[in-house]
Design a protein around this motif. Sequence first.
Motif, PDB file in Angstrom:
ATOM      1  N   LEU A   1      35.760  42.559  31.825  1.00  0.00           N
ATOM      2  CA  LEU A   1      36.988  43.269  31.457  1.00  0.00           C
ATOM      3  C   LEU A   1      36.735  44.268  30.334  1.00  0.00           C
ATOM      4  CD1 LEU A   1      39.753  40.501  31.591  1.00  0.00           C
ATOM      5  CD2 LEU A   1      39.379  42.377  33.197  1.00  0.00           C
ATOM      6  N   VAL A   2      35.837  43.940  29.409  1.00  0.00           N
ATOM      7  CA  VAL A   2      35.476  44.896  28.360  1.00  0.00           C
ATOM      8  C   VAL A   2      34.934  46.169  28.982  1.00  0.00           C
ATOM      9  CG1 VAL A   2      33.869  45.331  26.460  1.00  0.00           C
ATOM     10  CG2 VAL A   2      35.070  43.141  26.589  1.00  0.00           C
ATOM     11  N   TRP A   3      34.142  46.021  30.027  1.00  0.00           N
ATOM     12  CA  TRP A   3      33.530  47.163  30.692  1.00  0.00           C
ATOM     13  C   TRP A   3      34.561  47.962  31.500  1.00  0.00           C
ATOM     14  CZ3 TRP A   3      29.264  46.620  35.029  1.00  0.00           C
ATOM     15  CH2 TRP A   3      28.812  47.885  35.395  1.00  0.00           C
ATOM     16  N   LYS A   4      35.435  47.261  32.211  1.00  0.00           N
ATOM     17  CA  LYS A   4      36.249  47.903  33.227  1.00  0.00           C
ATOM     18  C   LYS A   4      37.654  48.298  32.785  1.00  0.00           C
ATOM     19  CE  LYS A   4      33.387  48.087  36.628  1.00  0.00           C
ATOM     20  NZ  LYS A   4      33.030  49.381  37.250  1.00  0.00           N
ATOM     21  N   THR A   5      38.050  47.947  31.574  1.00  0.00           N
ATOM     22  CA  THR A   5      39.395  48.287  31.124  1.00  0.00           C
ATOM     23  C   THR A   5      39.334  49.038  29.796  1.00  0.00           C
ATOM     24  OG1 THR A   5      39.670  46.147  29.990  1.00  0.00           O
ATOM     25  CG2 THR A   5      40.396  46.282  32.287  1.00  0.00           C
ATOM     26  N   ASP A   6      40.478  49.476  29.347  1.00  0.00           N
ATOM     27  CA  ASP A   6      40.557  50.124  28.038  1.00  0.00           C
ATOM     28  C   ASP A   6      41.869  49.725  27.378  1.00  0.00           C
ATOM     29  OD1 ASP A   6      42.415  51.557  29.498  1.00  0.00           O
ATOM     30  OD2 ASP A   6      41.182  53.351  29.671  1.00  0.00           O
TER      31      ASP A   6
ATOM     32  N   VAL B   1      39.774  50.943  35.057  1.00  0.00           N
ATOM     33  CA  VAL B   1      40.864  50.538  35.931  1.00  0.00           C
ATOM     34  C   VAL B   1      42.181  50.572  35.167  1.00  0.00           C
ATOM     35  CG1 VAL B   1      41.814  48.635  37.287  1.00  0.00           C
ATOM     36  CG2 VAL B   1      39.367  49.079  37.331  1.00  0.00           C
ATOM     37  N   ASP B   2      43.221  51.102  35.844  1.00  0.00           N
ATOM     38  CA  ASP B   2      44.568  50.989  35.299  1.00  0.00           C
ATOM     39  C   ASP B   2      45.426  50.209  36.298  1.00  0.00           C
ATOM     40  OD1 ASP B   2      45.218  52.763  37.352  1.00  0.00           O
ATOM     41  OD2 ASP B   2      45.198  54.516  36.039  1.00  0.00           O
ATOM     42  N   THR B   3      46.717  50.209  36.127  1.00  0.00           N
ATOM     43  CA  THR B   3      47.579  49.411  36.998  1.00  0.00           C
ATOM     44  C   THR B   3      47.591  49.918  38.440  1.00  0.00           C
ATOM     45  OG1 THR B   3      49.443  50.761  36.243  1.00  0.00           O
ATOM     46  CG2 THR B   3      49.121  48.623  35.186  1.00  0.00           C
ATOM     47  N   HIS B   4      47.156  51.159  38.645  1.00  0.00           N
ATOM     48  CA  HIS B   4      47.160  51.735  39.995  1.00  0.00           C
ATOM     49  C   HIS B   4      45.783  51.638  40.655  1.00  0.00           C
ATOM     50  CE1 HIS B   4      51.141  53.255  39.123  1.00  0.00           C
ATOM     51  NE2 HIS B   4      50.678  53.831  38.021  1.00  0.00           N
ATOM     52  N   GLY B   5      44.781  51.159  39.947  1.00  0.00           N
ATOM     53  CA  GLY B   5      43.450  51.036  40.534  1.00  0.00           C
ATOM     54  C   GLY B   5      42.416  51.780  39.714  1.00  0.00           C
ATOM     55  N   TYR B   6      41.269  52.070  40.357  1.00  0.00           N
ATOM     56  CA  TYR B   6      40.165  52.758  39.674  1.00  0.00           C
ATOM     57  C   TYR B   6      40.469  54.223  39.502  1.00  0.00           C
ATOM     58  CZ  TYR B   6      36.884  48.870  39.745  1.00  0.00           C
ATOM     59  OH  TYR B   6      36.249  47.691  39.491  1.00  0.00           O
ATOM     60  N   HIS B   7      39.933  54.796  38.410  1.00  0.00           N
ATOM     61  CA  HIS B   7      40.088  56.234  38.166  1.00  0.00           C
ATOM     62  C   HIS B   7      38.822  56.780  37.519  1.00  0.00           C
ATOM     63  CE1 HIS B   7      40.759  55.596  33.808  1.00  0.00           C
ATOM     64  NE2 HIS B   7      41.449  54.539  34.184  1.00  0.00           N
TER      65      HIS B   7
ATOM     66  N   ALA C   1      43.546  43.408  35.506  1.00  0.00           N
ATOM     67  CA  ALA C   1      42.409  42.498  35.682  1.00  0.00           C
ATOM     68  C   ALA C   1      42.119  42.272  37.160  1.00  0.00           C
ATOM     69  CB  ALA C   1      42.700  41.174  34.978  1.00  0.00           C
ATOM     70  N   MET C   2      43.162  42.054  37.958  1.00  0.00           N
ATOM     71  CA  MET C   2      42.964  41.851  39.392  1.00  0.00           C
ATOM     72  C   MET C   2      42.398  43.098  40.056  1.00  0.00           C
ATOM     73  SD  MET C   2      43.789  38.749  40.200  1.00  0.00           S
ATOM     74  CE  MET C   2      44.553  38.371  41.756  1.00  0.00           C
ATOM     75  N   ASN C   3      42.857  44.267  39.617  1.00  0.00           N
ATOM     76  CA  ASN C   3      42.365  45.510  40.206  1.00  0.00           C
ATOM     77  C   ASN C   3      40.878  45.736  39.931  1.00  0.00           C
ATOM     78  OD1 ASN C   3      44.657  46.448  41.521  1.00  0.00           O
ATOM     79  ND2 ASN C   3      45.493  47.416  39.681  1.00  0.00           N
ATOM     80  N   THR C   4      40.356  45.177  38.829  1.00  0.00           N
ATOM     81  CA  THR C   4      38.934  45.382  38.535  1.00  0.00           C
ATOM     82  C   THR C   4      38.025  44.706  39.559  1.00  0.00           C
ATOM     83  OG1 THR C   4      38.736  43.421  37.099  1.00  0.00           O
ATOM     84  CG2 THR C   4      39.408  45.496  36.054  1.00  0.00           C
ATOM     85  N   ILE C   5      38.495  43.607  40.146  1.00  0.00           N
ATOM     86  CA  ILE C   5      37.637  42.873  41.097  1.00  0.00           C
ATOM     87  C   ILE C   5      38.062  43.057  42.549  1.00  0.00           C
ATOM     88  CG2 ILE C   5      36.969  41.131  39.401  1.00  0.00           C
ATOM     89  CD1 ILE C   5      38.962  39.221  40.750  1.00  0.00           C
ATOM     90  N   ALA C   6      39.194  43.716  42.773  1.00  0.00           N
ATOM     91  CA  ALA C   6      39.721  43.853  44.128  1.00  0.00           C
ATOM     92  C   ALA C   6      38.717  44.432  45.133  1.00  0.00           C
ATOM     93  CB  ALA C   6      40.994  44.691  44.108  1.00  0.00           C
TER      94      ALA C   6
ATOM     95  N   GLY D   1      52.153  40.708  34.006  1.00  0.00           N
ATOM     96  CA  GLY D   1      52.474  42.107  34.218  1.00  0.00           C
ATOM     97  C   GLY D   1      51.245  42.980  34.228  1.00  0.00           C
ATOM     98  N   GLU D   2      51.219  44.003  33.374  1.00  0.00           N
ATOM     99  CA  GLU D   2      50.153  45.000  33.426  1.00  0.00           C
ATOM    100  C   GLU D   2      48.771  44.401  33.186  1.00  0.00           C
ATOM    101  OE1 GLU D   2      48.684  49.118  31.223  1.00  0.00           O
ATOM    102  OE2 GLU D   2      50.655  48.275  30.765  1.00  0.00           O
ATOM    103  N   GLU D   3      48.628  43.515  32.216  1.00  0.00           N
ATOM    104  CA  GLU D   3      47.301  42.955  31.922  1.00  0.00           C
ATOM    105  C   GLU D   3      46.735  42.231  33.136  1.00  0.00           C
ATOM    106  OE1 GLU D   3      46.523  40.680  28.469  1.00  0.00           O
ATOM    107  OE2 GLU D   3      47.225  42.215  27.067  1.00  0.00           O
ATOM    108  N   ARG D   4      47.539  41.379  33.744  1.00  0.00           N
ATOM    109  CA  ARG D   4      47.055  40.638  34.906  1.00  0.00           C
ATOM    110  C   ARG D   4      46.791  41.557  36.096  1.00  0.00           C
ATOM    111  NH1 ARG D   4      50.135  34.724  35.044  1.00  0.00           N
ATOM    112  NH2 ARG D   4      49.541  34.118  32.911  1.00  0.00           N
TER     113      ARG D   4
END
Length: 335
Positions: free
Chosen positions: A180-185, A329-335, A48-53, A42-45
């Motif tokens: 992921l540490v860098w790109k997520t929260d 990055v959130d579930t909708h992409g970069y912000h 994660a995919m959005n960080t490298i898309a 779900g959201e975690e995956r």
Amino acid sequence: MTVDLDLPTVWAFIIAFAVFAYVVMDGFDLGLGILFPTLAVGEERDRAMNTIAPVWDGNETWLVLGGGGLMAMFPLAFSIILPATYPLMIAMLLGLIFRGVAFEFRWRDPGHRRYWDIAFSLGSTVAALAQGITLGAILQGIKVENDAYAGGWLDWLSPFTLLTGISVVIGYTLLGSSWLVWKTDGAVQAHARRLAFALGIATLAALVAVSLATPFLTQDYWRRWFVTPGVLVTAQVPLLTAIVAAVFFWSLRRGRDYLPFLMALAIFLLSFIGLGVSIYPHIVPRSVTIWQAAAPAQSQLFLLVGAVIVLPMIVAYTSWAYWVFRGKVDTHGYH
């Protein structure tokens, strides 16, 4: 060990730069794929995919440059290394294909997303393992007779190559978790931070194991690392690695976002420098030097003009892409 600045040496450094750029840039998204089963469905995956898309396919530009440069500038080395590692190259390419297809189709075929996620993780793991075993196969030496590969279909398989293969897989997961540490929260970042700490310890253990095993492969490696006065220079590599590792763990403890990833990259850079110390000036260790494998000087000079033009362009658009997508990055992409 001295460095003579001539065309083969210049091209050796260009190809080495391309290979390193591929390892660190594609390494973190391969590592993310390897770690994918540890992320919640779900959201975690999705995050994660959005960080490298925006960057994952562009990262593989460097693989094309490294492989194409080796074939064009050092054709003898290419004609020896490729037959010696055919099964590994086939496995790597199949892994990258499965991974790429799965990346695209998991969004367009949500009904089978579970299977695409498995393919994404499996493809990433196979590609990383094949790259690590290839590194070990080159380090342990390739049998060469009359400027051609003279070994068997499975000469690349040994305890040492399996060690390097597993070590690269672990190292890539370190890059992926620190990315992921860098790109997520939030919860995703907290999970990634815990993974990065454990994987940092595992990566250092793997690096120590490979570093201790490599000098026993040949007396030449031993002399380069442990015989004076050269040891006074080579000893700086493990010393710097220890310092970088300490900063890495400190930055994780302090809750830093981007510093753990930069320190993970620095560990890979120092490992790459150590690899260069071991094998230079051989391009096929103990068998073929960069000068013996080099293409005619006219070909090297002609393509060097193109490289001087194209390389800055690749670096520029890659840097711009990372700058544009520099946020969280959130579930909708970069912000």
